[in-house]
Design an enzyme around this catalytic site. Structure first.
Site, PDB file in Angstrom:
ATOM      1  N   ASP A 161      90.284  43.742   4.740  1.00  0.00           N
ATOM      2  CA  ASP A 161      90.236  44.806   5.756  1.00  0.00           C
ATOM      3  C   ASP A 161      90.500  46.191   5.173  1.00  0.00           C
ATOM      4  OD1 ASP A 161      91.891  42.625   8.168  1.00  0.00           O
ATOM      5  OD2 ASP A 161      89.820  42.732   7.469  1.00  0.00           O
ATOM      6  N   ASP A 186      93.551  42.335  13.809  1.00  0.00           N
ATOM      7  CA  ASP A 186      94.248  41.089  14.199  1.00  0.00           C
ATOM      8  C   ASP A 186      95.263  40.727  13.112  1.00  0.00           C
ATOM      9  OD1 ASP A 186      92.057  38.402  12.990  1.00  0.00           O
ATOM     10  OD2 ASP A 186      92.244  40.477  12.293  1.00  0.00           O
TER      11      ASP A 186
HETATM   12  O1  RIB Z   1      87.260  36.854   6.686  1.00  0.00           O
HETATM   13  C1  RIB Z   1      88.257  37.817   6.483  1.00  0.00           C
HETATM   14  C2  RIB Z   1      88.669  38.426   7.781  1.00  0.00           C
HETATM   15  O2  RIB Z   1      89.216  37.415   8.612  1.00  0.00           O
HETATM   16  C3  RIB Z   1      89.779  39.475   7.628  1.00  0.00           C
HETATM   17  O3  RIB Z   1      89.644  40.444   8.632  1.00  0.00           O
HETATM   18  C4  RIB Z   1      91.039  38.680   7.832  1.00  0.00           C
HETATM   19  O4  RIB Z   1      92.111  39.475   8.360  1.00  0.00           O
HETATM   20  C5  RIB Z   1      90.589  37.696   8.876  1.00  0.00           C
HETATM   21  O5  RIB Z   1      90.701  38.334  10.132  1.00  0.00           O
HETATM   22 CA    CA Z   2      91.485  40.923  10.099  1.00  0.00          CA
END
Ligand code: RIB
Ligand code: CA
Length: 317
Positions: free
Chosen positions: A242, A9
């Site tokens: 990520d 995302d």
């Molecule tokens: O809590 C961190 C996550 O939430 C990561 O994947 C960031 O991109 C958000 O999606």
């Molecule tokens: Ca993410």
């Protein structure tokens, strides 16, 4: 060479994870699926496309997935604050020339996994809506997933959306519960490790000053992302949550894991989306998840910095 599908995302750290995967010698990123999370779906799709195209990648298909969680409205507050209104605040990244594929991401996941002769590594770094829906639509895909590597959850570390819950799990806790109880080999890379592997001001400045356009744009993304984290630390420090999931494929020694029973709280408001790990094996339930316990921070920083200096070499035959 590992065949990998990245479900994401974008999102600053998703974007860096995607760039890392395209530069990794041992990863064949065969597709990117996008989901609503850090921003609305039309933004996360567009962000995935424009980051890939900015990085001279035009041969990796991008699919639009679910525009909201399975059972809830999309939680929009934090995404905009942390990642900006369009999910990728900060440096100018031109609009993509590549279009998203017609097929829905859930159908792409099902079709690709079922048709593949070899098992595929699935990396999920956003809310787990697409992954859960694919498992519900075609349960047999579970046997075609080599490893499911997830960024999400918080076990010892507090949450980052509530004190109990991490963003990806909180946004779609029902999807997380479906996935956690799927029986697939799951690696859960939680805030417990991602909040250790933060980039400091000197790391970020080193990348911003690079002559390499990818290193530079990653540095500029981190400046924006760090800016929204600075109040937590009082100094410029930025997790790249990520990217650790891709890093684990590049070098399996990057992270340590311990298999535990872990499930997701659904019902009570205070703990909604909490990932609860049975660390003392009190429940007697069969361990179902490899939770990350430690990270080699220097190895991670070097990995990011060196890979962003590498050219893209297509693996699409
Ligand atoms: O809590 C961190 C996550 O939430 C990561 O994947 C960031 O991109 C958000 O999606
Ligand atoms: Ca993410």
């Amino acid at each position: 060479m590992k065949k990998v599908i990245l479900d994401c995302d974008p999102g600053h750290d998703d974007a860096i994870a995607m760039l890392l995967a395209t530069r990794a010698d041992n990863i064949d990123l065969i597709g990117v699926t996008t989901v609503a999370g850090n921003s609305e779906l039309h933004h996360t799709v567009n962000n995935a496309l424009r980051v890939l195209n900015y990085a001279d990648v035009y041969d990796i298909p991008v699919y639009a997935g679910c525009s909201k969680p399975m059972m809830r409205d999309l939680y929009r507050l934090t995404g905009a604050v942390i990642h900006g209104e369009d999910g990728l605040g900060g440096p100018e990244i031109p609009a993509p020339t590549q279009k998203p594929e017609e097929k829905h991401a859930v159908d792409y996941l099902v079709d690709t996994l079922m048709e593949s002769e070899e098992k595929i590594t699935l990396v999920a770094v956003g809310p787990l809506t697409n992954v859960a829906m694919a498992m519900i639509k075609e349960p047999r895909i579970k046997d075609k997933i080599d490893k499911l590597i997830i960024m999400g959850g918080a076990i010892i570390e507090p949450g980052n959306i509530t004190s109990a819950a991490e963003f990806n799990i909180y946004v779609d806790p029902e999807a997380a519960k479906v996935v956690f109880n799927s029986g697939v080999e799951i690696y859960l890379n939680t805030l417990d490790v991602t909040m250790k592997a933060v980039f400091l001001e000197k790391d970020i400045n080193e990348m911003v000053k690079s002559d390499n356009k990818i290193s530079k744009i990653v540095g500029e993304l981190l400046i924006f992302f760090a800016g929204t984290h600075v109040e937590h630390f009082g100094f410029l420090a930025c997790p790249i949550h990520d990217a650790l999931c891709i890093g684990q494929i590049i070098d399996p020694t990057l992270l340590s894991h311990k298999k535990v029973f872990c499930d997701v709280s659904l019902h009570d408001e205070l703990t909604l989306g909490e990932t609860v790990a049975d660390l003392w094996n009190i429940t007697g339930k069969e361990p179902n998840i490899y939770m990350a316990t430690d990270v080699d921070v220097d190895k991670f920083k070097t990995m990011i910095k060196t890979h962003m200096e590498k050219p893209y070499i297509s693996k699409q035959i």
